[in-house]
Design an enzyme around this catalytic site. Sequence first.
Site, short mmCIF file in Angstrom:
data_model
loop_
_atom_site.label_atom_id
_atom_site.label_comp_id
_atom_site.label_asym_id
_atom_site.label_seq_id
_atom_site.Cartn_x
_atom_site.Cartn_y
_atom_site.Cartn_z
N GLU A 264 0.84 -1.20 0.00
CA GLU A 264 0.00 0.00 0.00
C GLU A 264 0.88 1.26 0.00
O GLU A 264 1.66 1.43 0.94
CB GLU A 264 -0.90 0.02 1.23
N HIS A 286 -7.77 1.48 1.23
CA HIS A 286 -7.70 1.41 2.71
C HIS A 286 -8.58 2.51 3.34
O HIS A 286 -8.10 3.36 4.09
CB HIS A 286 -6.25 1.52 3.19
P1 NAD Z 1 -10.60 -7.87 17.08
O1 NAD Z 1 -9.34 -8.11 17.81
O2 NAD Z 1 -11.77 -7.32 17.82
O3 NAD Z 1 -11.09 -9.25 16.40
C1 NAD Z 1 -10.22 -10.09 15.72
C2 NAD Z 1 -10.71 -11.52 15.92
O4 NAD Z 1 -9.92 -12.38 15.10
C3 NAD Z 1 -10.55 -12.01 17.38
O5 NAD Z 1 -11.80 -12.44 17.89
C4 NAD Z 1 -9.56 -13.16 17.26
O6 NAD Z 1 -9.82 -14.21 18.15
C5 NAD Z 1 -9.80 -13.60 15.81
N1 NAD Z 1 -8.74 -14.43 15.26
C6 NAD Z 1 -7.43 -14.46 15.60
N2 NAD Z 1 -6.78 -15.41 14.88
C7 NAD Z 1 -7.70 -15.98 14.07
C8 NAD Z 1 -7.65 -17.01 13.10
N3 NAD Z 1 -6.50 -17.66 12.82
N4 NAD Z 1 -8.79 -17.34 12.45
C9 NAD Z 1 -9.96 -16.69 12.72
N5 NAD Z 1 -10.07 -15.71 13.65
C10 NAD Z 1 -8.95 -15.36 14.31
O7 NAD Z 1 -10.21 -6.97 15.83
P2 NAD Z 1 -11.17 -5.97 15.02
O8 NAD Z 1 -11.18 -4.66 15.70
O9 NAD Z 1 -12.45 -6.67 14.73
O10 NAD Z 1 -10.30 -5.78 13.67
C11 NAD Z 1 -10.22 -6.82 12.72
C12 NAD Z 1 -9.25 -6.45 11.61
O11 NAD Z 1 -9.71 -5.30 10.90
C13 NAD Z 1 -7.83 -6.11 12.06
O12 NAD Z 1 -6.92 -6.68 11.14
C14 NAD Z 1 -7.76 -4.59 11.94
O13 NAD Z 1 -6.47 -4.12 11.76
C15 NAD Z 1 -8.62 -4.39 10.71
N6 NAD Z 1 -9.16 -3.04 10.52
C16 NAD Z 1 -9.11 -2.52 9.27
C17 NAD Z 1 -9.65 -1.28 9.05
C18 NAD Z 1 -9.57 -0.66 7.68
O14 NAD Z 1 -9.46 0.54 7.59
N7 NAD Z 1 -9.66 -1.42 6.61
C19 NAD Z 1 -10.25 -0.56 10.10
C20 NAD Z 1 -10.29 -1.12 11.36
C21 NAD Z 1 -9.73 -2.39 11.56
C1 MLT Z 2 -6.97 0.35 11.56
O1 MLT Z 2 -6.36 -0.71 11.78
O2 MLT Z 2 -7.42 1.06 12.47
C2 MLT Z 2 -7.18 0.74 10.15
O3 MLT Z 2 -6.27 0.21 9.30
C3 MLT Z 2 -7.57 2.13 9.90
C4 MLT Z 2 -6.50 3.17 9.76
O4 MLT Z 2 -6.01 3.67 10.75
O5 MLT Z 2 -6.21 3.54 8.66
#
Ligand code: NAD
Ligand code: MLT
Length: 318
Positions: A264, A286
Amino acid sequence: MTLDIQQVLISDPVDPVCSQILQNHGISVTYARQWTKERLLQEIQNYEVLIVRSETKVTDEVLAAATKLRLVGRAGTGLDNVDISAATRRGVLVMNTPGGNTMSAAEHTCAMIAALSRHIPQACAALKNGVWDRKTYMGNELHGKTLAILGLGRIGREVAIRMQAFGMKTIGYDPVISKESAAEFKVDKMELEEIWPLADYISVHTPYMPQTHHLINAEALKRCKSTVRIINIARGGIVDEAALLDALISDRCKGAALDVFVQEPPKEGTTTWQLIQHPRVVCTPHLGASTVEAQERVAREIAEQLIDLAEGRQAVGI
Ligand code: NAD
Ligand code: MLT
């Protein structure tokens, strides 16, 4: 624990509410706007706290140069841009804002699933180019389809609840969530082997770590329906991009919706680039957490958590 904080460096675009809160508490804030890596390495020695989003890579090299650094604050969820073991070794605390962008990421996932099913971006682009084409963009209903959610944490469960309103059946996998607690938000927890042949849509919501690297790979895709659609709003690398591209080209995957990538921003000629160019891929750069509400919330939360630490109160997100 109390942290003595005088100088904070913010090295990624973080909502101004963060610096306002810190300055109101007498803390001096510097915005590193478009600093090169060299400049960051030179200047980081002056700060006790570094606040980042996902662009700044807080590597061991950066941490080694940061002789006064006591804390790295991440205005967001994922911590894969911070070398946590190096930080721990160097006595630097790492803190994130775990729930601040959950709703935005969940809503973006749902929007991407709908866009993917009805080819909305492709049809919109064609129409803007003067092409009135109602045949190419025949879609599918979500009602009655099975959505598999891998990772039933904060975002995964919000996605489940919202997609159930479309009439989707929700199944899922998470190594730490029990079948009973998954049932509370109407997700039927199964083993991955059971999920592959049942899913019409698979959405990943795990952190990126060795255990989730290529969670969706060539083997898994071979076990899926040839009409499966893959959604990744979590982190690049959870889905094997080469395997997904191969499955799309050979018609063993109907489409993909991607917000996150191995590289990215992606460089021309890479697998990520080819994937983005594929006609059945819907993608965004993203943007999962890019809402006014989420950015204001994570900026406020990281500042307030920092003040709590500075004033000796219980801290969260560490
Ligand atoms: P979270 O920690 O609340 O949930 C993650 C879950 O994944 C947990 O329940 C954990 O037990 C589970 N997990 C761990 N290993 C695993 C496996 N091998 N198989 C299946 N499940 C498994 O996290 P969240 O806040 O829900 O965030 C999830 C993802 O989204 C993270 O990677 C975070 O960085 C990403 N995210 C992306 C954006 C974006 O802008 N695209 C925004 C926010 C979060
Ligand atoms: C995150 O993990 O919170 C997301 O990737 C969002 C971001 O900060 O861009």
